[in-house]
Design a protein around this motif. Structure first.
Motif, PDB file in Angstrom:
ATOM      1  N   ARG A 426      16.639  45.210   5.086  1.00  0.00           N
ATOM      2  CA  ARG A 426      16.338  43.808   5.466  1.00  0.00           C
ATOM      3  C   ARG A 426      14.713  43.639   5.329  1.00  0.00           C
ATOM      4  O   ARG A 426      14.528  42.482   4.879  1.00  0.00           O
ATOM      5  CB  ARG A 426      17.005  43.521   6.602  1.00  0.00           C
ATOM      6  N   GLU A 427      14.200  44.439   5.963  1.00  0.00           N
ATOM      7  CA  GLU A 427      12.680  44.293   5.989  1.00  0.00           C
ATOM      8  C   GLU A 427      12.175  44.095   4.599  1.00  0.00           C
ATOM      9  O   GLU A 427      11.072  43.354   4.540  1.00  0.00           O
ATOM     10  CB  GLU A 427      11.864  45.330   6.549  1.00  0.00           C
ATOM     11  N   ARG A 428      12.602  44.656   3.718  1.00  0.00           N
ATOM     12  CA  ARG A 428      11.997  44.596   2.177  1.00  0.00           C
ATOM     13  C   ARG A 428      12.294  43.313   1.578  1.00  0.00           C
ATOM     14  O   ARG A 428      11.781  43.105   0.394  1.00  0.00           O
ATOM     15  CB  ARG A 428      12.391  45.911   1.480  1.00  0.00           C
ATOM     16  N   PHE A 429      13.299  42.532   1.965  1.00  0.00           N
ATOM     17  CA  PHE A 429      13.661  41.352   1.424  1.00  0.00           C
ATOM     18  C   PHE A 429      12.790  40.261   1.559  1.00  0.00           C
ATOM     19  O   PHE A 429      12.731  39.812   2.545  1.00  0.00           O
ATOM     20  CB  PHE A 429      15.400  41.199   1.892  1.00  0.00           C
ATOM     21  N   ASP A 430      12.073  40.080   0.563  1.00  0.00           N
ATOM     22  CA  ASP A 430      11.201  38.879   0.636  1.00  0.00           C
ATOM     23  C   ASP A 430      11.752  37.719   0.053  1.00  0.00           C
ATOM     24  O   ASP A 430      11.946  37.679  -1.208  1.00  0.00           O
ATOM     25  CB  ASP A 430       9.904  39.537  -0.188  1.00  0.00           C
ATOM     26  N   TRP A 431      11.508  36.594   0.675  1.00  0.00           N
ATOM     27  CA  TRP A 431      12.628  35.399   0.125  1.00  0.00           C
ATOM     28  C   TRP A 431      11.890  34.114   0.788  1.00  0.00           C
ATOM     29  O   TRP A 431      11.088  34.214   1.646  1.00  0.00           O
ATOM     30  CB  TRP A 431      13.989  35.707   0.681  1.00  0.00           C
ATOM     31  N   SER A 432      12.306  33.237   0.106  1.00  0.00           N
ATOM     32  CA  SER A 432      12.057  32.016   0.630  1.00  0.00           C
ATOM     33  C   SER A 432      13.064  30.987   0.369  1.00  0.00           C
ATOM     34  O   SER A 432      14.058  31.410  -0.472  1.00  0.00           O
ATOM     35  CB  SER A 432      10.863  31.103   0.270  1.00  0.00           C
ATOM     36  N   LEU A 433      13.345  29.602   1.057  1.00  0.00           N
ATOM     37  CA  LEU A 433      14.571  28.792   0.756  1.00  0.00           C
ATOM     38  C   LEU A 433      13.967  27.573   0.650  1.00  0.00           C
ATOM     39  O   LEU A 433      13.008  27.028   1.283  1.00  0.00           O
ATOM     40  CB  LEU A 433      15.552  28.980   1.933  1.00  0.00           C
ATOM     41  N   ARG A 434      14.692  26.793  -0.249  1.00  0.00           N
ATOM     42  CA  ARG A 434      14.145  25.390  -0.708  1.00  0.00           C
ATOM     43  C   ARG A 434      15.573  24.602  -0.607  1.00  0.00           C
ATOM     44  O   ARG A 434      16.503  24.897  -0.968  1.00  0.00           O
ATOM     45  CB  ARG A 434      13.582  25.126  -2.024  1.00  0.00           C
ATOM     46  N   MET A 435      15.320  23.359   0.302  1.00  0.00           N
ATOM     47  CA  MET A 435      16.451  22.469   0.078  1.00  0.00           C
ATOM     48  C   MET A 435      15.948  21.255  -0.580  1.00  0.00           C
ATOM     49  O   MET A 435      15.081  20.697  -0.088  1.00  0.00           O
ATOM     50  CB  MET A 435      16.906  22.344   1.638  1.00  0.00           C
ATOM     51  N   VAL A 448      20.178  42.130  -1.730  1.00  0.00           N
ATOM     52  CA  VAL A 448      20.635  42.902  -0.676  1.00  0.00           C
ATOM     53  C   VAL A 448      22.075  42.850  -0.454  1.00  0.00           C
ATOM     54  O   VAL A 448      22.294  41.716   0.065  1.00  0.00           O
ATOM     55  CB  VAL A 448      19.787  43.133   0.698  1.00  0.00           C
ATOM     56  N   ASP A 449      22.907  43.816  -0.906  1.00  0.00           N
ATOM     57  CA  ASP A 449      24.258  43.471  -0.899  1.00  0.00           C
ATOM     58  C   ASP A 449      24.948  43.215   0.469  1.00  0.00           C
ATOM     59  O   ASP A 449      25.888  42.225   0.492  1.00  0.00           O
ATOM     60  CB  ASP A 449      25.201  44.612  -1.633  1.00  0.00           C
ATOM     61  N   ASP A 450      24.652  43.686   1.333  1.00  0.00           N
ATOM     62  CA  ASP A 450      25.388  43.464   2.705  1.00  0.00           C
ATOM     63  C   ASP A 450      24.558  42.783   3.870  1.00  0.00           C
ATOM     64  O   ASP A 450      24.511  42.937   5.042  1.00  0.00           O
ATOM     65  CB  ASP A 450      25.712  44.837   3.461  1.00  0.00           C
ATOM     66  N   LEU A 451      23.627  41.834   3.174  1.00  0.00           N
ATOM     67  CA  LEU A 451      22.723  40.905   3.896  1.00  0.00           C
ATOM     68  C   LEU A 451      23.083  39.514   3.843  1.00  0.00           C
ATOM     69  O   LEU A 451      23.368  39.024   2.492  1.00  0.00           O
ATOM     70  CB  LEU A 451      21.273  41.376   3.576  1.00  0.00           C
ATOM     71  N   SER A 452      23.228  38.701   4.635  1.00  0.00           N
ATOM     72  CA  SER A 452      23.299  37.376   4.533  1.00  0.00           C
ATOM     73  C   SER A 452      22.289  36.450   5.067  1.00  0.00           C
ATOM     74  O   SER A 452      21.519  37.102   5.891  1.00  0.00           O
ATOM     75  CB  SER A 452      24.659  36.783   5.334  1.00  0.00           C
ATOM     76  N   VAL A 453      22.007  35.311   4.437  1.00  0.00           N
ATOM     77  CA  VAL A 453      21.230  34.354   5.040  1.00  0.00           C
ATOM     78  C   VAL A 453      22.019  33.515   5.828  1.00  0.00           C
ATOM     79  O   VAL A 453      23.318  32.899   5.480  1.00  0.00           O
ATOM     80  CB  VAL A 453      20.578  33.557   3.833  1.00  0.00           C
ATOM     81  N   VAL A 454      21.665  33.078   6.995  1.00  0.00           N
ATOM     82  CA  VAL A 454      22.574  32.120   7.923  1.00  0.00           C
ATOM     83  C   VAL A 454      22.044  31.158   8.190  1.00  0.00           C
ATOM     84  O   VAL A 454      20.805  30.918   8.196  1.00  0.00           O
ATOM     85  CB  VAL A 454      22.807  33.029   9.366  1.00  0.00           C
ATOM     86  N   LEU A 455      22.761  29.890   8.050  1.00  0.00           N
ATOM     87  CA  LEU A 455      22.327  28.361   8.410  1.00  0.00           C
ATOM     88  C   LEU A 455      22.961  28.172   9.483  1.00  0.00           C
ATOM     89  O   LEU A 455      24.320  28.182   9.840  1.00  0.00           O
ATOM     90  CB  LEU A 455      22.706  27.557   7.147  1.00  0.00           C
ATOM     91  N   GLU A 456      22.184  27.588  10.559  1.00  0.00           N
ATOM     92  CA  GLU A 456      22.897  27.195  11.726  1.00  0.00           C
ATOM     93  C   GLU A 456      22.591  25.821  11.893  1.00  0.00           C
ATOM     94  O   GLU A 456      21.279  25.199  11.751  1.00  0.00           O
ATOM     95  CB  GLU A 456      22.441  27.883  12.824  1.00  0.00           C
ATOM     96  N   ARG A 457      23.635  25.059  12.287  1.00  0.00           N
ATOM     97  CA  ARG A 457      23.328  23.399  12.622  1.00  0.00           C
ATOM     98  C   ARG A 457      24.251  23.157  13.651  1.00  0.00           C
ATOM     99  O   ARG A 457      25.520  23.287  13.679  1.00  0.00           O
ATOM    100  CB  ARG A 457      23.789  22.590  11.322  1.00  0.00           C
ATOM    101  N   GLU A 458      23.853  22.423  14.792  1.00  0.00           N
ATOM    102  CA  GLU A 458      24.405  22.243  15.849  1.00  0.00           C
ATOM    103  C   GLU A 458      25.131  23.300  16.235  1.00  0.00           C
ATOM    104  O   GLU A 458      24.769  24.302  16.565  1.00  0.00           O
ATOM    105  CB  GLU A 458      25.534  21.082  15.781  1.00  0.00           C
TER     106      GLU A 458
END
Ligand code: ZN
Length: 519
Positions: A426-435, A448-458
């Motif tokens: 997880r530490e080595r996953f270098d990422w950014s997100l654009r919307m 990374v196969d067993d890693l998720s990006v989580v989006l939280e809203r309300e």
């Protein structure tokens, strides 16, 4: 979308724990939230003021924000802790935040309360933007490595306690994360971060055994308990006491258990040389039996920079000491201004022995551990409990119930070593997100196969695999989040230490000082 004003290893590591990807602060207008972690120059203060007036959001220590709004006059005070009050989202799943540092209290504060009874946090609109001002400097608090006695809230005749980190690192991080959630929501954006546990379950559960001085029959009872609940445990071997039982540990390793190092002699020294010798010789004995350790948990959960140096020298991958951190996500301690090489994997510090000392009944013991598990699950963070062979053998029925509950509630089980290895990926996953234009793009070089990006809203969340690529926002599956755990007001009473506890803590410190002077 989130920018950090000034480089700081403490801040960067906290945001890395959260799994937040940072944006450069060169173009303030591109940021949704600015974290101001140093006092800005007069010119920069003007730029920041303009950024907020025109709709930007700010998270800062009250002391640093004075440069932006000179009319703010915080009163400097020693701050022991801040506690939740009412139902503020800033304290969602956050208990008492142990600060133990300098603090700055503003008369405008309205959220949470400090140990001296002042209101703690300012959260208010400013122009078209929004500001949250904390009464402490996060980096300064995280730089503290002192430990001391801490009581934990429980329905027991006495509060259980142990000597643990004086700073509540996990609660500081969770408070900061809630501030970021709140500010991003103000701008209409979700809080986006890497999941704290492997994909597929709300949490992950593990059990650590420090072998200490347990007789062989108790070690065997621990192994039977593992079979009974269908788990493999993480064992940390006190080589000095258990060198004659290496056959038992080799057998456990063959059956999938995680065998690692506790020590050779059951002590932590203040100096580098003795720590190095202690763990080097312990490691050599285990390695000679084919059980090469990659992780250590130091005796009594003690930690100091010279222990860290010794573990680094031995190239150990991780360690776990609640005098440095507890109930927190893994992190690398900052030593001499740089990130350490040994990953710290925190656990929950109260074991059965501490509950026996608190005169708990077996029902109260089970209830206590269930509440620890429930809280970690609500936080979607891992849950690691620990104990010693004699107590495990004595209370194996209670523990069987607790371990079953932990596996069921968390939804998956792991060992400390497996989890540390997952965290390193997880530490080595270098990422950014654009919307943009209804699309979400994850930019990364690897997956990374067993890693998720989580989006939280309300009160909802959605997940995406940690893989480079595009996803239309309409394709996100929003699900209701878990109900938060309410603050336990007994935690406030638990902050008052009895004379008995103060005296025993003084004697412990005295013993450690004398040990430092012995050759
Ligand atoms: Zn021990």
């Amino acid at each position: 979308m989130i920018g950090l004003w000034s480089e700081s290893p403490h801040w960067q590591e906290l945001l890395h724990q959260e799994g937040v990807s940072l944006f450069p602060v060169s173009h303030l207008s591109d940021l949704a939230v600015l974290i101001l972690n140093r006092e800005p120059s007069e010119t920069d203060a003007g730029r920041i003021r303009e950024y907020i007036e025109s709709g930007g959001c700010l998270l800062a220590a009250a002391a640093h924000a004075t440069a932006v709004w000179p009319a703010h006059k915080p009163a400097e005070k020693r701050l022991r802790w801040i506690a939740p009050e009412g139902d503020s989202p800033l304290f969602r799943n956050v208990g008492i935040v142990d600060i133990e540092s300098r603090g700055w209290v503003l008369p405008e504060a309205s959220i949470g309360v400090t140990d001296s009874g002042d209101k703690a946090i300012v959260a208010a609109p400013r122009g078209r933007g929004y500001c949250i001002l904390l009464p402490f400097d996060v980096a300064q608090v995280l730089a503290g490595y002192a430990s001391g006695p801490r009581q934990f809230p429980a329905e027991t005749p006495r509060f259980p306690y142990d000597t643990v980190a004086r700073t509540g690192r996990g609660e500081v991080r969770r408070l900061v994360a809630n501030c970021l959630r709140f500010l991003l929501a103000h701008t209409g954006l979700p809080y986006t971060h890497l999941a704290s546990v492997p994909a597929g379950s709300p949490s992950v559960f593990g059990f650590r055994v420090d072998t200490d001085f347990g007789p062989r029959q108790d070690l065997e009872a621990v192994a039977r308990l593992a079979d009974r609940v269908g788990m493999t445990f993480s064992w940390y071997v006190n080589v000095g006491a258990h060198a004659a039982h290496v056959d038992l540990f080799s057998d456990l390793a063959r059956r999938g258990h995680d065998i690692q190092l506790h020590c050779l002699r059951h002590t932590v020294y203040p100096d580098y040389a003795r720590n190095l010798e202690n763990f080097k010789n312990g490691e050599a004995t285990l390695s000679a039996a084919g059980l090469t350790p990659v992780g250590v948990v130091a005796p009594f959960g003690e930690w100091n920079p010279n222990l860290n140096r010794a573990l680094e020298e031995l190239k150990l991958a991780y360690s776990s000491e609640f005098c440095l951190a507890y109930d927190d996500l893994p992190f690398r301690p900052v030593v001499d201004g740089r990130l350490g090489k040994v990953l710290q994997v925190p656990i929950h510090p109260i074991c059965l022995g501490r509950l026996v000392a608190a005169r708990a009944s077996t029902a109260q013991m089970a209830a206590y551990f269930r509440s620890v598990i429930d809280l970690q699950v609500a936080r979607r963070e891992p849950c690691f409990l620990y104990d010693h062979p004699e107590r495990i053998a004595q209370f194996s029925d209670v523990l069987a119930e607790v371990l079953q509950y932990g596996s069921d509630r968390c939804g998956s089980v792991t060992t400390l070593t497996q989890f540390a290895q997952w965290w390193q990926r997880r530490e080595r996953f270098d990422w950014s997100l654009r919307m943009s234009d209804g699309d979400i793009e994850i930019q990364a070089q690897t997956r990374v196969d067993d890693l998720s990006v989580v989006l939280e809203r309300e009160d909802c969340y959605a997940t995406l695999p940690a893989t480079p690529g595009d996803c239309p926002q309409t394709a996100l599956r929003w699900r209701p989040g878990l109900k938060p755990v309410r603050f336990d007001p007994r935690a406030l009473a638990a902050r008052e230490l009895s004379m008995r506890l103060r005296a025993s803590s003084f004697l412990r410190r005295l013993r450690k000082t004398l040990q430092g002077h012995r050759g």
